[in-house]
Scaffold this motif. Structure first.
Motif, PDB file in Angstrom:
ATOM      1  N   HIS A   1      -3.469   5.967   6.220  1.00 56.51           N
ATOM      2  CA  HIS A   1      -2.240   5.780   5.458  1.00 56.51           C
ATOM      3  C   HIS A   1      -2.098   6.840   4.366  1.00 56.51           C
TER       4      HIS A   1
ATOM      5  N   ASP B   1       6.301   4.615  -0.966  1.00 55.26           N
ATOM      6  CA  ASP B   1       5.209   5.577  -0.792  1.00 55.26           C
ATOM      7  C   ASP B   1       5.593   6.968  -1.279  1.00 55.26           C
TER       8      ASP B   1
ATOM      9  N   HIS C   1       1.138   1.700   8.209  1.00 56.43           N
ATOM     10  CA  HIS C   1      -0.131   1.754   8.947  1.00 56.43           C
ATOM     11  C   HIS C   1      -0.482   0.371   9.480  1.00 56.43           C
TER      12      HIS C   1
ATOM     13  N   ALA D   1       2.192   5.907  10.300  1.00 61.38           N
ATOM     14  CA  ALA D   1       1.174   6.824   9.781  1.00 61.38           C
ATOM     15  C   ALA D   1       0.515   7.633  10.891  1.00 61.38           C
TER      16      ALA D   1
END
Length: 208
Positions: free
Chosen positions: A73, A131, A149, A171
């Motif tokens: 990830h 993210d 992920h 991912a």
């Protein structure tokens, strides 16, 4: 750790490990982390799969790919951050976006007018983290990127990010192909990505 991409110094292009020359000349491949920029070598696993890695005692502990225990990830997030940063600087092309639409797969070439990439961006309204955020000159998100992920974007997170344009990518797919991102989910973007959207900028904020 195993590094999936490097910069080919002969061409200046990003190169995936499975396309690299095994046991090639020294100095051919460099790390994509601009704060590292160290030489990489090509190695093979017991199954014959190629990957890049730092040389022993290269002092690469400060590299994002040199940290022991870095997860799939986190590696994918770092790769995307570097790729988008380099694309914004005009050094590499923007990744293509592959959407699944009711009429079939739709490949879009986005023109993203963002200025910088920020990881662990926090939504000021909901406190929700993303993210990655591609920001314009005023620090306003042009696009948020979620890297999946094990846990995909759920209903609550969709609601918290509903005021922004966002995409979710896998991912492992990122590690395999940075040139084309398979968009597994998105929000705020047009539901039907008609041809007109492919002929114009998807993200039009200007940098200052």
């Amino acid at each position: 750790m195993r590094i999936p991409w490097a910069i080919d110094m002969k061409t200046g292009d990003w190169l995936r490990a499975d396309r690299a020359e095994y046991r090639g000349e020294r100095g051919r491949y460099r790390c994509t982390d601009k704060h590292c920029d160290r030489e990489l070598t090509v190695a093979r696993s017991k199954r014959g799969r190629q990957h890049f890695k730092h040389f022993r005692n290269s002092g690469a502990d400060g590299c994002v790919f040199g940290r022991h225990g870095t997860s799939v990830h986190q590696t994918a997030i770092r790769l995307l951050a570097v790729r988008f940063s380099e694309a914004m600087a005009g050094h590499v092309p923007m990744p293509l976006f592959l959407f699944s639409t009711p009429s079939g797969p739709r490949l879009v070439s986005p023109f993203i007018r963002a200025c910088r990439v920020l990881d662990e961006w926090i939504c000021p309204e909901s406190g929700r983290r993303a993210d990655l955020a591609l920001l314009d000159g005023e620090g306003i998100p042009v696009l948020l990127i979620e890297v999946c992920h094990s846990n995909a974007v759920n209903v609550e997170k969709r609601q918290d990010l509903s005021g922004y344009w966002w995409i979710e990518v896998d991912a492992r797919h990122v590690l395999e192909d940075l040139d084309m991102l398979n968009i597994r989910a998105h929000g705020g973007l047009p539901r039907m990505l008609a041809a007109v959207w492919e002929e114009r900028s998807l993200f039009e904020n200007e940098c200052i």
